[in-house]
Design a protein around this motif. Sequence first.
Motif, PDB file in Angstrom:
ATOM      1  N   TYR A 551       0.733  -1.277   0.033  1.00 40.53           N
ATOM      2  CA  TYR A 551      -0.080  -0.201   0.130  1.00 40.53           C
ATOM      3  C   TYR A 551       0.763   1.282  -0.018  1.00 40.53           C
ATOM      4  N   GLU A 552       0.505   2.100  -0.821  1.00 38.17           N
ATOM      5  CA  GLU A 552       1.190   3.757  -0.893  1.00 38.17           C
ATOM      6  C   GLU A 552       2.604   3.213  -1.426  1.00 38.17           C
ATOM      7  N   HIS A 553       3.630   3.824  -0.993  1.00 38.00           N
ATOM      8  CA  HIS A 553       4.912   3.560  -1.612  1.00 38.00           C
ATOM      9  C   HIS A 553       4.885   3.814  -3.034  1.00 38.00           C
ATOM     10  N   GLY A 554       4.588   5.111  -3.387  1.00 43.16           N
ATOM     11  CA  GLY A 554       4.483   5.391  -4.753  1.00 43.16           C
ATOM     12  C   GLY A 554       3.190   5.512  -5.462  1.00 43.16           C
ATOM     13  N   PHE A 555       1.984   4.996  -4.643  1.00 40.02           N
ATOM     14  CA  PHE A 555       0.443   5.001  -4.940  1.00 40.02           C
ATOM     15  C   PHE A 555      -0.033   5.793  -3.832  1.00 40.02           C
ATOM     16  N   ILE A 556      -0.791   6.552  -4.506  1.00 39.13           N
ATOM     17  CA  ILE A 556      -1.865   7.340  -3.519  1.00 39.13           C
ATOM     18  C   ILE A 556      -2.956   6.709  -2.908  1.00 39.13           C
ATOM     19  N   GLU A 557      -3.024   6.468  -1.664  1.00 41.05           N
ATOM     20  CA  GLU A 557      -4.218   5.722  -1.095  1.00 41.05           C
ATOM     21  C   GLU A 557      -4.468   4.308  -1.883  1.00 41.05           C
ATOM     22  N   SER A 558      -3.512   3.806  -2.421  1.00 41.65           N
ATOM     23  CA  SER A 558      -3.756   2.493  -3.124  1.00 41.65           C
ATOM     24  C   SER A 558      -2.609   1.832  -3.120  1.00 41.65           C
ATOM     25  N   ASN A 559      -2.335   0.614  -3.881  1.00 42.68           N
ATOM     26  CA  ASN A 559      -1.259  -0.088  -4.220  1.00 42.68           C
ATOM     27  C   ASN A 559      -0.820  -0.220  -5.943  1.00 42.68           C
ATOM     28  N   SER A 560       0.032  -0.732  -6.284  1.00 45.11           N
ATOM     29  CA  SER A 560       0.181  -0.942  -7.715  1.00 45.11           C
ATOM     30  C   SER A 560      -0.977  -1.550  -8.505  1.00 45.11           C
ATOM     31  N   ALA A 561      -1.117  -2.709  -7.875  1.00 44.12           N
ATOM     32  CA  ALA A 561      -2.126  -3.670  -8.445  1.00 44.12           C
ATOM     33  C   ALA A 561      -3.557  -2.855  -8.722  1.00 44.12           C
ATOM     34  N   GLN A 562      -3.828  -2.011  -7.815  1.00 42.72           N
ATOM     35  CA  GLN A 562      -5.041  -1.046  -7.948  1.00 42.72           C
ATOM     36  C   GLN A 562      -4.894  -0.206  -8.991  1.00 42.72           C
ATOM     37  N   SER A 563      -3.673   0.550  -8.864  1.00 39.88           N
ATOM     38  CA  SER A 563      -3.564   1.783  -9.586  1.00 39.88           C
ATOM     39  C   SER A 563      -2.994   1.619 -11.104  1.00 39.88           C
ATOM     40  N   THR A 564      -2.360   0.533 -11.341  1.00 38.56           N
ATOM     41  CA  THR A 564      -1.948   0.282 -12.764  1.00 38.56           C
ATOM     42  C   THR A 564      -2.819   0.378 -14.033  1.00 38.56           C
ATOM     43  N   SER A 615      -4.951  -4.000   3.018  1.00 38.51           N
ATOM     44  CA  SER A 615      -4.014  -3.197   1.951  1.00 38.51           C
ATOM     45  C   SER A 615      -3.790  -3.858   0.700  1.00 38.51           C
ATOM     46  N   ARG A 616      -3.490  -5.188   0.925  1.00 42.78           N
ATOM     47  CA  ARG A 616      -2.981  -5.935  -0.275  1.00 42.78           C
ATOM     48  C   ARG A 616      -4.122  -6.404  -1.254  1.00 42.78           C
ATOM     49  N   ILE A 617      -5.283  -6.003  -1.127  1.00 47.60           N
ATOM     50  CA  ILE A 617      -6.342  -6.440  -2.085  1.00 47.60           C
ATOM     51  C   ILE A 617      -5.926  -5.887  -3.425  1.00 47.60           C
ATOM     52  N   PRO A 618      -6.183  -6.344  -4.498  1.00 51.75           N
ATOM     53  CA  PRO A 618      -5.850  -6.034  -5.949  1.00 51.75           C
ATOM     54  C   PRO A 618      -6.850  -5.032  -6.555  1.00 51.75           C
ATOM     55  N   ILE A 619      -8.280  -5.083  -5.928  1.00 51.83           N
ATOM     56  CA  ILE A 619      -9.028  -4.023  -6.614  1.00 51.83           C
ATOM     57  C   ILE A 619      -9.640  -3.479  -5.159  1.00 51.83           C
ATOM     58  N   ASN A 620      -9.850  -2.224  -5.245  1.00 51.08           N
ATOM     59  CA  ASN A 620     -10.555  -1.662  -3.868  1.00 51.08           C
ATOM     60  C   ASN A 620     -11.587  -0.947  -4.534  1.00 51.08           C
ATOM     61  N   PHE A 621     -13.076  -1.147  -4.480  1.00 51.10           N
ATOM     62  CA  PHE A 621     -14.142  -0.141  -4.603  1.00 51.10           C
ATOM     63  C   PHE A 621     -14.423   0.618  -3.257  1.00 51.10           C
ATOM     64  N   GLY A 622     -13.617   0.681  -2.301  1.00 49.72           N
ATOM     65  CA  GLY A 622     -13.832   1.846  -1.168  1.00 49.72           C
ATOM     66  C   GLY A 622     -13.071   2.905  -1.324  1.00 49.72           C
ATOM     67  N   ASN A 623     -12.369   3.032  -2.225  1.00 51.21           N
ATOM     68  CA  ASN A 623     -11.767   4.288  -2.747  1.00 51.21           C
ATOM     69  C   ASN A 623     -11.293   4.427  -3.977  1.00 51.21           C
ATOM     70  N   GLN A 624     -11.148   5.838  -4.337  1.00 50.03           N
ATOM     71  CA  GLN A 624     -11.205   6.092  -5.810  1.00 50.03           C
ATOM     72  C   GLN A 624     -10.224   5.457  -6.856  1.00 50.03           C
ATOM     73  N   PRO A 625      -9.007   5.220  -6.355  1.00 50.30           N
ATOM     74  CA  PRO A 625      -8.104   4.960  -7.545  1.00 50.30           C
ATOM     75  C   PRO A 625      -8.407   3.595  -8.473  1.00 50.30           C
ATOM     76  N   SER A 626      -9.314   2.883  -8.045  1.00 49.18           N
ATOM     77  CA  SER A 626      -9.531   1.663  -8.800  1.00 49.18           C
ATOM     78  C   SER A 626     -11.268   1.246  -8.866  1.00 49.18           C
ATOM     79  N   ILE A 627     -12.264   2.120  -8.648  1.00 51.67           N
ATOM     80  CA  ILE A 627     -13.481   2.148  -8.839  1.00 51.67           C
ATOM     81  C   ILE A 627     -13.946   1.965 -10.104  1.00 51.67           C
ATOM     82  N   GLN A 628     -13.166   2.377 -11.314  1.00 52.38           N
ATOM     83  CA  GLN A 628     -13.546   2.379 -12.554  1.00 52.38           C
ATOM     84  C   GLN A 628     -13.324   0.953 -13.229  1.00 52.38           C
ATOM     85  N   THR A 629     -12.543  -0.072 -12.556  1.00 46.10           N
ATOM     86  CA  THR A 629     -12.108  -1.257 -12.995  1.00 46.10           C
ATOM     87  C   THR A 629     -12.845  -2.126 -13.696  1.00 46.10           C
TER      88      THR A 629
END
Length: 774
Positions: A551-564, A615-629
């Motif tokens: 989680y975070e470490h280069g990604f805002i309120e998300s992880n790479s799997a979500q924000s890719t 935090s390690r979930i690959p898709i998170n519909f509880g925050n904005q970065p991956s709600i479009q997926t």
Amino acid sequence: MKLNRIFKIGSIGISFFLVFLVSCKTGNTAALEKEQLVDKVYPLLDTENSRWFFFSSASRPFGMMNLSPDSGINGDWGGGYKYNIDTIKGFSHIHEWQMSGLSVMPVTFTEASKATIFKDFYSKFSHEREKITPGYHFLKLDRYQITTELTSTKRIGFHRYTFPENVQKAILFNLNTILGPCENTDGTLDKDNSNELSGTFVMGITPRRPKPLKVFFKIKFNAPIASVEQDKSTGNYLVNLNKSEVKVLMKVGISYTSIENAVTNIQEELPHWDFDKVVTESKSEWNNLLGRIKVEGGTATDQRRFYTDLWHALQGRKIISDVNGAYPDNTGEKFRIGQIPLDANGKSKFNHYNSDSFWGAQWTINTLWGLVYPEMMEEFTHSLMQYYKDGGLIPRGPAGGNYTYVMTGASTTPFMVSAIQKGLVKEDLEAIYVALKKNHMLNGIMGKAGYEHTTNLGGGLKYYMENGFVPYPLPDGNFGLHQDGVSQTMEYAYQDWTLAQLAKKLNHQEDYNYFMARSKNYQNGFDPTTGWMRPKNVEGKWFENFDPYQYEHGFIESNSAQSTWFVPHDIEGLAELMGGKEKAATKLNTQFEVAKKLKFTSGTSHEAELHPEYSRIPINFGNQPSIQTSYIFNLLGRPDLTQYWTRNVVKETFSGLAPDTGYNGDEDQGLMGSLNVLLKIGLFQMNGGTEENPTYQIGSPIFNKVTIQLNPKYYKGKNFVIKAQNNSDENIYIHKVNFNKKPVEKFSLSHDEITNGGELILEMSKTKSEALRN
């Protein structure tokens, strides 16, 4: 951690959610009640995970007045009305993004208890004796046996208190107190005459709102004021009332400019004393807006949850201008009172607004407001431009008439471009373009990271412009929050693409080419050896020990799997980096399969995202970065997967009615409510509706029929209707699509097609159709 559950009426008590029904003079009460969509709203949704601006009850859509009881007062998160706290600590009138104020409490006392009443006034209450509907809140204070009722107009709070007989009655004004996100100080209260008071207090600064803001208010009673006393210790005031008065009515008008304007607000909006009339009018206003979308089919719970979601989409982002157009301008060195332009009738042309960030608005209010509430999208665009005229920047989350620099990027660019592309804003387009372009350049808002008030370094924009990416970590130091280079790079690239579309519309070819080139910068964050977006340091070297689920470490309120997948403007280009659409679809489908085990969210609250497992979930519909997926599959040639996963997300994540769950994360002033509405009616815009004649992607609606009433001021059509034939929990796949009796080859319609009106027929089936892949 509690998981999503359906609220069961009998388990808590039916009076828990009963809606106050105003007496009807028409005689056909049953028919009237049946038509009230407002009665379907469940205001207690997710209130165990509340924050200061989350809950509204006695308020109007977008109103300046946000009157409701407070059970938590110390802090933004968990502040305001929180369901699992059984103590009322006051009724405050301002519940906004980084703003709070004017807390009052009706009390009774004896001479013995009067000495401690300023510090000991909280009261227990019971949900069993509470009634809530949009525009009205009823509860009984157990300690005092006072029945309290609250309602409002846009700018005026209206109280009705029923006191016990033959007791000493008073109202405590807590003008100097910690309240939600900030401290209220310098409170004053003056008795103007036998029935009226006036006063002021100051909302102190917060880490997000850098300047104080003075609040002015006027109080009017229907009964004489016996006396006003100030406590030396707290600085607060006790307004004593006559013993003979049992029912007391109190009007509270507020203004951020002057007491005179608070008086004007009362005179214009509430000249009478008919409390029940105001409740009825409030209910009618909510009904009219909720009624823009009529749904048929689904369960009773589905419909109640839908209108609760729609209510959330309309209750955030509040007015800060007075009825005469005066507003607070805190963008300069000195505070000033601004004035909204007036029309030929002397009325302000638009309202000015307070607002949390538009971060994520491209997938939420851009589409919902643009289609169903275009007047709001136009008005907000004018308000955002007013900030530019005053302070030189278009904000991404203004509070108290000033910039807060909440979150990152230039998130209002897609919003305003969408308003223009949909034909809602037609004048001064060149001026809007100049303002937006400034935000995308050095010393614009894109250069600031979260809450970075004094520099332009945290956004890393100079590296983005020179090297094509924002490094992580940022070598310049710590400036604000959210300095997560990959997310910043991807966000800027998308927002640059949306600005390029406006440049194209206005024939700025050189700018179009420039911003289109910048929009490809997201590619610089993709690591082909891992298949994920990955941070780079300032030298361009990949971040070591990379973990796509960290989680975070280069990604805002998300992880790479979500924000890719945060490439709304170029899904095809992203798919090419991954080896083609088929491989991309397989990759994303696998992420959904894993995310399903945790119901597609990082727990049931925003704070749970930091949990080691969630935090390690690959898709998170509880925050904005991956709600479009789930809608990305449409653009990868797999609309069946869009239909399948969207219906799963709605069922598992966004279907319940309970105080302990609802949005499973960060409901930023209506964004998640708007998302829910769109997922449930089966319409979505991947790029936020920012291209010429914007495209809507078609999904699998949960209702048999959806009727959207189009605003005739903006659109030619009367209604846009979606009919899902043979729809059910099992029949989630679309086998045939027809619009106005013509086949639709791809799962999309244009903005012009939809707003010209018509009927979209979807033939639903239990099995997916190979023939209808894009």
